[in-house]
Enzyme design. Structure first.
Site, PDB file in Angstrom:
ATOM      1  CG  HIS A 200      13.954  -1.975  22.970  1.00  0.00           C
ATOM      2  ND1 HIS A 200      14.324  -3.295  23.066  1.00  0.00           N
ATOM      3  CD2 HIS A 200      14.775  -1.284  23.793  1.00  0.00           C
ATOM      4  CE1 HIS A 200      15.335  -3.402  23.923  1.00  0.00           C
ATOM      5  NE2 HIS A 200      15.624  -2.189  24.374  1.00  0.00           N
TER       6      HIS A 200
ATOM      7  CB  CYS B 247      13.287  -6.275  25.351  1.00  0.00           C
ATOM      8  SG  CYS B 247      12.127  -5.742  24.069  1.00  0.00           S
TER       9      CYS B 247
END
Length: 168
Positions: A24, A117
């Site tokens: 992430h 992301c």
């Protein structure tokens, strides 16, 4: 890749958070906070996502949030990873923070392979949307597809050769 301790992070540093099967990404914006692009309850939430039959990509609505790095990372390890600094010049801090102010709290398209992301964070830092993670996945997928097609082609050729031998 630059490595600095969390106490020396600079505004605009890309933070790679290890979530096990994937990474992430968030962008450090100062005072222990990061900006990130997330999907409601994660990318598997069917009500917010759709799968493209053409590309197989998952598209969702993503939300831009600002939280503390500690809350975002939770118990996961993280590091500064400005891996594109050799390829692109980071944008000035005031430009990055201008975009942070504009995007804060907004809902934007989230696409696992085209606007995830990592794409979001690289856009903020460099003005270019890139995702090594998505690119590597697509390369692996294509290599696997090419390998499967090669096996199928070899099987078809050997079947045709066997059929030709039998018909003689």
């Amino acid at each position: 890749m630059q490595t600095r301790s969390p106490t020396t992070m600079k505004i605009g540093d890309m933070i790679e958070i290890n979530r096990g099967l994937y990474k992430h990404w968030a962008l450090y914006i100062g005072h222990g906070k990061v900006i990130q692009l997330i999907t409601p309850d994660g990318p598997s939430r069917v009500s917010f996502c759709s799968v493209s039959s053409f590309s197989g990509s998952v598209a969702c609505k993503g939300t831009v949030t600002i939280e503390t790095l500690q809350d975002v990372a939770s118990r996961n390890t993280y590091k500064i990873n400005n891996y594109l600094d050799d390829e692109y010049k980071p944008r000035p801090t005031d430009v990055i923070m201008g975009d942070v102010d504009k995007l804060r709290g907004s809902t934007i398209k989230y696409d696992l392979l085209g606007n995830n992301c990592e794409h979001f964070v690289t856009f903020l830092r460099y003005g270019k949307s890139k995702s090594k993670q998505a690119d590597d996945f697509l390369k692996d997928l294509l290599a696997g597809t090419a390998g499967l097609l090669g096996v199928l082609a070899a099987f078809a050729a050997s079947t045709a050769a066997a059929a030709s031998t039998l018909s003689k």
